[in-house]
Design an enzyme around this catalytic site. Structure first.
Site, PDB file in Angstrom:
ATOM      1  N   GLY A  21    -118.712 -55.586 -17.372  1.00  0.00           N
ATOM      2  CA  GLY A  21    -118.127 -56.623 -16.589  1.00  0.00           C
ATOM      3  C   GLY A  21    -117.649 -56.335 -15.188  1.00  0.00           C
ATOM      4  CG  ASP A  78    -107.977 -47.735 -12.270  1.00  0.00           C
ATOM      5  OD1 ASP A  78    -108.820 -47.383 -13.535  1.00  0.00           O
ATOM      6  OD2 ASP A  78    -106.846 -47.824 -12.684  1.00  0.00           O
TER       7      ASP A  78
HETATM    8  P1  IMP Z   1    -110.068 -49.466 -16.182  1.00  0.00           P
HETATM    9  O1  IMP Z   1    -111.318 -49.008 -16.548  1.00  0.00           O
HETATM   10  O2  IMP Z   1    -108.902 -48.442 -16.423  1.00  0.00           O
HETATM   11  O3  IMP Z   1    -109.750 -49.725 -14.724  1.00  0.00           O
HETATM   12  O4  IMP Z   1    -109.584 -50.659 -16.989  1.00  0.00           O
HETATM   13  C1  IMP Z   1    -109.100 -52.069 -16.460  1.00  0.00           C
HETATM   14  C2  IMP Z   1    -109.062 -52.880 -17.654  1.00  0.00           C
HETATM   15  O5  IMP Z   1    -108.463 -54.006 -17.189  1.00  0.00           O
HETATM   16  C3  IMP Z   1    -110.042 -53.257 -18.516  1.00  0.00           C
HETATM   17  O6  IMP Z   1    -109.481 -53.321 -19.907  1.00  0.00           O
HETATM   18  C4  IMP Z   1    -110.341 -54.634 -18.267  1.00  0.00           C
HETATM   19  O7  IMP Z   1    -110.608 -55.422 -19.292  1.00  0.00           O
HETATM   20  C5  IMP Z   1    -108.934 -55.212 -17.543  1.00  0.00           C
HETATM   21  N1  IMP Z   1    -109.570 -55.811 -16.265  1.00  0.00           N
HETATM   22  C6  IMP Z   1    -109.848 -55.453 -15.193  1.00  0.00           C
HETATM   23  N2  IMP Z   1    -110.057 -56.435 -14.298  1.00  0.00           N
HETATM   24  C7  IMP Z   1    -110.157 -57.599 -14.956  1.00  0.00           C
HETATM   25  C8  IMP Z   1    -110.553 -59.091 -14.811  1.00  0.00           C
HETATM   26  O8  IMP Z   1    -111.006 -59.376 -13.615  1.00  0.00           O
HETATM   27  N3  IMP Z   1    -110.427 -59.716 -15.907  1.00  0.00           N
HETATM   28  C9  IMP Z   1    -109.938 -59.346 -17.154  1.00  0.00           C
HETATM   29  N4  IMP Z   1    -109.810 -58.231 -17.452  1.00  0.00           N
HETATM   30  C10 IMP Z   1    -109.847 -57.116 -16.470  1.00  0.00           C
END
Ligand code: IMP
Length: 206
Positions: A21, A78
Site C-alpha cells: 500500500g 514510517d
Molecule cells: P510501519 O511499516 O511501521 O511504518 O507501519 C505503518 C502502519 O501504519 C501500517 O500498519 C499501516 O497499515 C498503517 N498506515 C500507515 N499509513 C497508513 C495510511 O495511509 N492508511 C492506513 N494505514 C496506514
C-alpha cells in the site's frame, strides 16, 4: 537531519518499504518528478528491525539500511495511526497491533483492538503520521514529517486504501480514507503532507 541535498531527474532510488500500500502511494507521489524507483522487496533487501520510539527514527533506520545495501539513495516511509484517548497509541506500534500468531497481519483485527481500547472515552480525536526519510549511500540523511488530523469511527467503512483507512475520517470530510477517492486522499493525507516537504527540499524542481 539538516541541510538539503536534491535528487536529479532520471536518478534511480530505492523505495525502502515492503508494504504494498505504501509502495503504491509513494510511487504515485514520485511519478511526476522523473525519478526511477525500485522497491526494497524487488532488490531482495532485508527488513531491518524498527527499534526507535519515533516515526522519524524508524524511517531513518529503514532508509539508511536500504541505501547502504543497494548503493543507491533510498526513501523510506514510517507511519502510523494515533488515538488521542490512548495517548497516541498505537503510534509507532501500528503495524504490530495487526500482527497475528502466524506472522501475518490482520488490519480488521487491529482496528477492532483500537476501538475496544478507545470506546470508553468520549474523545475520538485521531491522526495519521508519516515520516519520510531520504538517505544516500555516503550517509547523508534528510527527514520530513506530516500529519492528518481527524477522528475514528466504528464500524470501519470503505474498501479503498489500506491498513487503518476504513476507521479514519479526516477533519473537514464525511468519508473515511477507505471510502475516499484515492486522489483526494493523496491531496490531504499525512503522506502527502510529508511528501510536500520532501519535494520542496530534495526533489528535482521545474
Ligand atoms: P510501519 O511499516 O511501521 O511504518 O507501519 C505503518 C502502519 O501504519 C501500517 O500498519 C499501516 O497499515 C498503517 N498506515 C500507515 N499509513 C497508513 C495510511 O495511509 N492508511 C492506513 N494505514 C496506514
Amino acid at each position: 537531519m539538516s541541510g538539503h541535498r536534491r535528487l536529479s531527474r532520471g536518478e534511480r532510488i530505492v523505495i525502502a518499504t515492503h508494504n504494498a500500500g505504501k509502495l503504491r502511494e509513494v510511487a504515485a507521489l514520485l511519478a511526476p518528478f522523473g525519478i526511477e524507483t525500485v522497491s526494497a522487496g524487488a532488490l531482495g533487501l532485508p527488513e531491518p528491525e524498527e527499534t526507535e520510539e519515533s516515526f522519524l527514527g524508524n524511517a531513518r533506520i529503514k532508509a539508511v539500511a536500504a541505501a547502504r545495501a543497494a548503493g543507491l539513495p533510498a526513501l523510506s516511509d514510517d507511519s502510523g495511526f494515533s488515538s488521542a484517548s490512548l495517548a497516541g497509541a498505537p503510534g509507532v506500534r501500528t503495524a504490530d497491533w495487526a500482527l497475528q500468531p502466524d506472522g501475518s497481519r490482520d488490519y480488521a483485527a487491529a482496528m477492532r483492538k483500537v476501538m475496544e481500547a478507545a470506546q470508553e472515552f468520549e474523545d475520538r480525536t485521531a491522526w495519521f503520521s508519516c515520516a519520510l526519510v531520504l538517505a544516500w549511500p555516503d550517509g547523508h540523511v534528510e527527514g520530513f514529517e506530516g500529519r492528518a488530523m481527524g477522528h475514528w469511527v466504528w464500524p470501519p467503512r470503505g474498501s479503498r486504501g489500506f491498513g487503518y483507512d476504513p476507521m479514519f475520517v479526516p477533519d473537514g470530510h464525511d468519508e473515511t480514507f477507505g471510502e475516499m477517492d484515492p486522489a483526494e486522499k493523496h491531496r490531504i493525507s499525512h503522506r502527502a503532507r510529508a511528501f510536500a516537504l520532501l519535494s520542496a527540499g530534495c526533489l528535482p524542481q521545474g
